[in-house]
Design a protein around this motif. Structure first.
Motif, PDB file in Angstrom:
ATOM      1  N   GLN A 222     110.820  54.682  47.483  1.00 38.83           N
ATOM      2  CA  GLN A 222     111.830  55.519  46.809  1.00 38.83           C
ATOM      3  C   GLN A 222     113.241  55.196  47.313  1.00 38.83           C
ATOM      4  O   GLN A 222     114.204  55.170  46.527  1.00 38.83           O
ATOM      5  CB  GLN A 222     111.494  57.005  47.042  1.00 38.83           C
ATOM      6  CG  GLN A 222     112.283  57.957  46.148  1.00 38.83           C
ATOM      7  CD  GLN A 222     112.090  57.672  44.659  1.00 38.83           C
ATOM      8  OE1 GLN A 222     110.973  57.488  44.199  1.00 38.83           O
ATOM      9  NE2 GLN A 222     113.191  57.593  43.896  1.00 38.83           N
ATOM     10  N   GLU A 320      99.902  52.789  42.136  1.00 44.13           N
ATOM     11  CA  GLU A 320     100.284  54.117  41.618  1.00 44.13           C
ATOM     12  C   GLU A 320     101.587  54.627  42.237  1.00 44.13           C
ATOM     13  O   GLU A 320     102.128  55.640  41.817  1.00 44.13           O
ATOM     14  CB  GLU A 320      99.170  55.133  41.909  1.00 44.13           C
ATOM     15  CG  GLU A 320      97.944  54.926  41.027  1.00 44.13           C
ATOM     16  CD  GLU A 320      96.721  55.647  41.575  1.00 44.13           C
ATOM     17  OE1 GLU A 320      96.861  56.510  42.476  1.00 44.13           O
ATOM     18  OE2 GLU A 320      95.599  55.315  41.114  1.00 44.13           O
ATOM     19  N   GLU A 322     105.200  55.081  42.567  1.00 44.75           N
ATOM     20  CA  GLU A 322     106.298  54.926  41.609  1.00 44.75           C
ATOM     21  C   GLU A 322     107.328  53.929  42.151  1.00 44.75           C
ATOM     22  O   GLU A 322     107.835  54.093  43.257  1.00 44.75           O
ATOM     23  CB  GLU A 322     106.946  56.322  41.442  1.00 44.75           C
ATOM     24  CG  GLU A 322     108.049  56.392  40.456  1.00 44.75           C
ATOM     25  CD  GLU A 322     107.554  56.943  39.119  1.00 44.75           C
ATOM     26  OE1 GLU A 322     106.485  57.580  39.100  1.00 44.75           O
ATOM     27  OE2 GLU A 322     108.265  56.704  38.121  1.00 44.75           O
ATOM     28  N   GLY A 323     107.573  52.873  41.414  1.00 40.67           N
ATOM     29  CA  GLY A 323     108.613  51.914  41.822  1.00 40.67           C
ATOM     30  C   GLY A 323     108.084  50.719  42.597  1.00 40.67           C
ATOM     31  O   GLY A 323     108.841  49.785  42.854  1.00 40.67           O
TER      32      GLY A 323
END
Ligand SMILES: Cc1cc2nc3c(=O)[nH]c(=O)nc-3n(C[C@H](O)[C@H](O)[C@H](O)COP(=O)(O)O)c2cc1C
Length: 355
Positions: A222, A320, A322-323
């Motif tokens: 993130q 899975e 995110e990013g």
């Protein structure tokens, strides 16, 4: 999700232990591993640059080849896989690295990129009297930004008159232009490193974290996503993991425990002393992190231990996050590990169904 292999350009790969597989780095070994990676549909191979080992009874990383020359050799014997070499920015002038890159670009027909190494281990550079001093820990990504700017100017226009704080070009020339865009990658973990990557690189490698808990990396990913958003550029986050696999969970854990029993305490202590020289103690992932419990033995690289089924499930968990753009793999034994990955693990992964 892209998958790459961090080929063992230095002895014993990424395990500092007397009971793990012991081997020397050779071109032939790295060629065999990279050809297997290509055969199993992996997307890229990266080699690091390490100029001073950690010693200890395993002489950890005291034997290491040079990254560009190794990748040039591999470029000549592969056809599809993308290749990244690592450049020690303090040791090689930017226009020379740019010219080396254009050469490997030509050998590989556009399959080449560069990993920017800012330098965290003073001894590597001090031994050649080219360590700029403690201030380098603060300046190193500013230096890298100038370095990459010069290389990009040369590749894109064939000329540079760049005048910066660290680098000065005087009508510097470089032709031919590369056949394809030469991607820049980096492995910044500090906020300065992550921000540098977001502003100048195509991908940033994050240290994978946890023992069979890949989702622990979500926060680091993130940070990369947020930094890229700020610059408005694309910079994918790739996660570094080690796979220790066997037919059963029990057999894989037995290997892990066995390697831990042989941990090379002196090599780990030496790495720790190098990490501590970086006085920016606020950084949370660095050489200091690598030498902490629970597994300094493998530099605290995020590790996936288990049967082929278990490892495939954990790899899909990484997808899975995110990013997360992909994974860079290391193995305890690279030859066996690549075969196990290609023949047993990857076919079970939903995230690699396309291969
Ligand atoms: C995938 C990966 C590759 C790296 N390659 C090298 C390398 O070739 N040589 C080196 O000295 N350090 C290497 N490093 C260390 C990084 O360049 C970087 O210094 C480290 O991750 C700490 O981040 P920071 O510089 O932002 O503090 C690598 C790290 C990772 C995760």
């Amino acid at each position: 999700m892209d998958i790459g292999v961090f080929i063992p350009i230095a002895n014993n790969g990424w395990i500092m232990s007397a009971t793990s597989p012991q081997y020397m780095p050779t071109f032939d070994l790295n060629k065999e591993i990279t050809l297997k990676a290509e055969k199993y549909g992996l997307d890229f191979a990266l080699s690091m640059i390490k100029l001073h080992g950690f010693g200890g009874k395993t002489e950890f990383w005291d034997y290491a080849m040079e990254s560009f020359t190794l990748m040039a050799g591999l470029a000549a014997v592969t056809e599809r896989i993308k290749l990244y070499a690592s450049v020690p920015v303090l040791a090689i002038p930017a226009p020379i690295a740019a010219r080396m890159a254009v050469t490997v670009d030509s050998i590989s027909h556009g399959r080449f990129g560069i990993n920017i190494v800012s330098g965290w281990q003073k001894a590597e550079y001090d031994q050649m009297n080219i360590w700029p001093g403690q201030e380098h820990f603060l300046n190193r990504y500013e230096f890298c930004a100038e370095y990459v700017t010069v290389m990009k100017e040369l590749w894109e226009t064939g000329q540079s008159d760049f005048k910066g704080r660290f680098l000065t070009m005087n009508d510097c020339r470089l032709l031919p232009k590369p056949e394809a865009k030469i991607d820049i990658v980096c492995a910044g973990q500090s906020q300065t490193g992550v921000d540098f990557a977001a502003a100048h690189a195509d991908y940033n490698f994050c240290f994978g974290m946890g023992l069979n808990e890949p989702k622990k990396c979500a926060e680091a990913v993130q940070r990369n996503v947020d930094a890229a958003k700020k610059t408005g550029r694309k910079c994918g986050a790739l996660l570094l993991f080690m796979i220790i696999a066997a037919e059963t969970d029990e057999a894989a854990w037995a290997k892990w425990e066995h390697y831990k029993e042989g941990a090379d305490i002196d090599a780990i202590a030496w790495m720790n002393s190098q990490g501590e020289a970086d006085t920016r103690k606020s950084i949370d992932v660095s050489a200091i992190y690598m030498s902490r419990p629970p597994s300094a033995m493998n530099l605290n690289i995020g590790t996936l231990v288990g049967s082929y089924v278990t490892v495939a499930r954990l790899m899909d968990e990484i997808d899975e996050i995110e990013g997360a753009a992909g994974v860079l793999l290391t193995f305890d034994d690279f030859l066996e590990g690549m075969d196990a990955f290609g023949q047993h693990i990857q076919p079970l992964m939903k995230s690699r169904a396309h291969v």
